[in-house]
Design a protein around this motif. Structure first.
Motif, mmCIF file in Angstrom:
data_model
loop_
_atom_site.group_PDB
_atom_site.id
_atom_site.type_symbol
_atom_site.label_atom_id
_atom_site.label_comp_id
_atom_site.label_asym_id
_atom_site.label_seq_id
_atom_site.Cartn_x
_atom_site.Cartn_y
_atom_site.Cartn_z
ATOM 1 N N SER A 1 0.769 4.563 8.870
ATOM 2 C CA SER A 1 1.981 5.201 9.412
ATOM 3 C C SER A 1 2.874 5.778 8.326
ATOM 4 N N SER A 2 2.553 5.481 7.069
ATOM 5 C CA SER A 2 3.382 5.984 5.985
ATOM 6 C C SER A 2 2.496 6.427 4.823
ATOM 7 N N GLN A 3 3.132 7.048 3.842
ATOM 8 C CA GLN A 3 2.420 7.499 2.652
ATOM 9 C C GLN A 3 2.413 6.425 1.557
ATOM 10 N N GLU A 4 2.966 5.261 1.855
ATOM 11 C CA GLU A 4 2.987 4.187 0.874
ATOM 12 C C GLU A 4 1.580 3.639 0.641
ATOM 13 N N ASN A 5 1.340 3.175 -0.587
ATOM 14 C CA ASN A 5 0.037 2.603 -0.930
ATOM 15 C C ASN A 5 0.220 1.142 -1.323
ATOM 16 N N HIS A 6 -0.095 0.257 -0.386
ATOM 17 C CA HIS A 6 0.007 -1.172 -0.655
ATOM 18 C C HIS A 6 -1.326 -1.756 -1.125
ATOM 19 N N ILE A 7 -2.407 -0.996 -0.954
ATOM 20 C CA ILE A 7 -3.738 -1.474 -1.342
ATOM 21 C C ILE A 7 -4.431 -0.376 -2.149
ATOM 22 N N SER A 8 -4.940 -0.741 -3.312
ATOM 23 C CA SER A 8 -5.655 0.216 -4.156
ATOM 24 C C SER A 8 -6.891 -0.444 -4.755
ATOM 25 N N PHE A 9 -7.982 0.315 -4.794
ATOM 26 C CA PHE A 9 -9.230 -0.112 -5.434
ATOM 27 C C PHE A 9 -9.355 0.616 -6.763
ATOM 28 N N TYR A 10 -9.670 -0.129 -7.818
ATOM 29 C CA TYR A 10 -9.840 0.453 -9.146
ATOM 30 C C TYR A 10 -11.276 0.233 -9.625
ATOM 31 N N SER A 11 -11.884 1.271 -10.173
ATOM 32 C CA SER A 11 -13.258 1.163 -10.659
ATOM 33 C C SER A 11 -13.314 0.334 -11.935
ATOM 34 N N PHE A 12 -14.519 -0.108 -12.278
ATOM 35 C CA PHE A 12 -14.707 -0.916 -13.484
ATOM 36 C C PHE A 12 -14.205 -0.193 -14.727
ATOM 37 N N ASP A 13 -14.527 1.102 -14.825
ATOM 38 C CA ASP A 13 -14.146 1.851 -16.025
ATOM 39 C C ASP A 13 -12.698 2.326 -16.008
ATOM 40 N N GLY A 14 -11.984 2.075 -14.899
ATOM 41 C CA GLY A 14 -10.581 2.444 -14.808
ATOM 42 C C GLY A 14 -10.321 3.916 -14.568
ATOM 43 N N LEU A 15 -11.378 4.710 -14.376
ATOM 44 C CA LEU A 15 -11.216 6.155 -14.238
ATOM 45 C C LEU A 15 -11.036 6.602 -12.789
ATOM 46 N N HIS A 16 -11.349 5.715 -11.837
ATOM 47 C CA HIS A 16 -11.290 6.106 -10.423
ATOM 48 C C HIS A 16 -10.461 5.099 -9.635
ATOM 49 N N GLN A 17 -9.757 5.626 -8.628
ATOM 50 C CA GLN A 17 -8.899 4.794 -7.801
ATOM 51 C C GLN A 17 -8.978 5.272 -6.356
ATOM 52 N N ILE A 18 -9.072 4.327 -5.427
ATOM 53 C CA ILE A 18 -9.035 4.639 -3.998
ATOM 54 C C ILE A 18 -7.787 3.979 -3.417
ATOM 55 N N LYS A 19 -6.917 4.775 -2.801
ATOM 56 C CA LYS A 19 -5.688 4.261 -2.226
ATOM 57 C C LYS A 19 -5.809 4.178 -0.710
ATOM 58 N N CYS A 20 -5.329 3.090 -0.150
ATOM 59 C CA CYS A 20 -5.326 2.912 1.303
ATOM 60 C C CYS A 20 -3.882 3.045 1.779
ATOM 61 N N GLN A 21 -3.578 4.162 2.381
ATOM 62 C CA GLN A 21 -2.199 4.443 2.775
ATOM 63 C C GLN A 21 -1.797 3.669 4.023
ATOM 64 N N GLY A 22 -0.507 3.378 4.112
ATOM 65 C CA GLY A 22 0.030 2.722 5.295
ATOM 66 C C GLY A 22 0.508 1.313 5.005
ATOM 67 N N ASN A 23 1.295 0.786 5.950
ATOM 68 C CA ASN A 23 1.790 -0.580 5.827
ATOM 69 C C ASN A 23 0.719 -1.574 6.232
ATOM 70 N N ILE A 24 0.749 -2.753 5.634
ATOM 71 C CA ILE A 24 -0.205 -3.806 5.970
ATOM 72 C C ILE A 24 0.212 -4.453 7.284
ATOM 73 N N ILE A 25 -0.730 -4.558 8.200
ATOM 74 C CA ILE A 25 -0.464 -5.151 9.514
ATOM 75 C C ILE A 25 -1.540 -6.176 9.842
ATOM 76 N N GLU A 26 -1.191 -7.124 10.707
ATOM 77 C CA GLU A 26 -2.163 -8.114 11.168
ATOM 78 C C GLU A 26 -2.891 -7.580 12.395
ATOM 79 N N ILE A 27 -4.211 -7.816 12.445
ATOM 80 C CA ILE A 27 -5.048 -7.405 13.582
ATOM 81 C C ILE A 27 -5.534 -8.659 14.301
#
Length: 323
Positions: free
Chosen positions: A18-44
């Motif tokens: 629901s937002s552009q905030e990034n509370h979760i990010s994945f970083y590669s071993f070499d530190g050159l790549h990052q995957i951001k998961c946008q949105g607020n953290i919610i319980e399912i």
């Protein structure tokens, strides 16, 4: 989309996008790549998750053309790693491989994730579906945990691997010691009072590791620097870090990608960093399981192969597949 569970927590979490905030990010071993998961953290809720459809069509096909390393190739490379260790008098170097599983017609992604969660209650479990970068894993190593209120920082030295029924040998004990020393030396630069536990067994499914815990008070502005100094720890790289990183990238047959990188999760007053081990990359037609081990001058290549086979079962035994 991402779904995850914290260690010893049965609650399932996701992001609401629901937002552009990034509370979760994945970083590669070499530190050159990052995957951001946008949105607020919610319980399912379990009921809501049961009603969610996660189709294989969300995954990409495996067009890499990678061929899995054979046992003979692996053992040959371990001999080469041991030669480098002896020549340069290294305490440890971590070597990894991909196990590529293709013997299936269909993968039930959601059931596989549920199985993983049941098998590893003391681990961080996640399922990331992001087309080309779809991953699933369950692992226990904490790179860092920071409390914004009191500035407590926690981390752990986790290394050495054996089946649960076996006794520790000098090889595993000596493998864990430099990891502990490495972390202690870094923390000493940022805090005067380190709380350090004794070394004890950490059980993870069918295997166990040696573990030592650390707790210190740090300055908030030092957090990112400490994480960058800790990563990659000797548990996933080796000592000295830059030398081992260079040789890992030249010796290993495949790029590690997100394997042995880390996941950052910022929820409320806590920031947690988990090392991305016991993980797999998901495709429609194959599953790449990443496994590795700490190699020392005392390593037995045949035993190291067996250790990686055991580690691969963390994911493989939980897959819900049709043949």
């Amino acid at each position: 989309m991402i779904y995850f569970k914290f260690p010893f927590d049965e609650k399932l979490y996701s992001t609401d996008e629901s937002s552009q905030e990034n509370h979760i990010s994945f970083y590669s071993f070499d530190g050159l790549h990052q995957i951001k998961c946008q949105g607020n953290i919610i319980e399912i809720s379990p009921e809501a998750f049961d009603n969610i459809t996660i189709s294989n069509e969300l995954l990409s096909t495996d067009d890499n053309g990678y061929m899995a390393e054979t046992k003979e190739q692996y053992i040959q490379n371990i001999h080469q790693v041991i030669d480098i260790i002896k020549e340069h008098k290294l305490p440890k170097l971590v070597y990894s491989r991909r196990k590529i599983f293709t013997d299936f017609n269909g993968l039930d992604i959601k059931e596989s994730f549920k199985n993983l969660c049941k098998s590893y209650p003391n681990a961080f479990k996640y399922l990331l579906i992001n087309g080309e970068n779809s991953w699933m894993g369950a692992f226990s190593e904490v790179l860092g945990k920071f409390n914004k209120n009191n500035c407590d920082f926690e981390t752990m030295s986790l290394a050495g691997t054996l089946p649960v029924s076996e006794n520790w040998s000098e090889k595993e004990i000596e493998e864990q010691k430099p990891v502990t020393s490495y972390i202690r030396d870094i923390l000493n630069k940022y805090s005067e009072g380190i709380e350090e536990s004794g070394t004890y067994d950490h059980i993870s499914g069918n295997i166990k590791h040696l573990r030592t815990d650390f707790r210190v008070k740090i300055k908030k502005e030092d957090l990112d620097t400490i994480i960058q100094e800790l990563h990659p720890t000797p548990a996933v790289c080796g000592i000295p870090k830059e030398f081992c990183k260079k040789h890992i990238q030249s010796l290993e047959k495949f790029p590690r990608e997100l394997y042995a990188g880390y996941i950052k999760i910022e929820a409320g007053e806590t920031v947690q960093y988990f090392v991305n081990l016991r993980c797999s990359k998901l495709y429609q037609d194959s599953i790449h399981v990443f496994v590795g081990g700490g190699i020392t001058a005392q390593s037995n290549p045949e035993k190291e192969w067996t250790e990686t086979e055991l580690k691969s079962e963390a994911v493989l035994k939980n897959l819900a597949v049709s043949k």
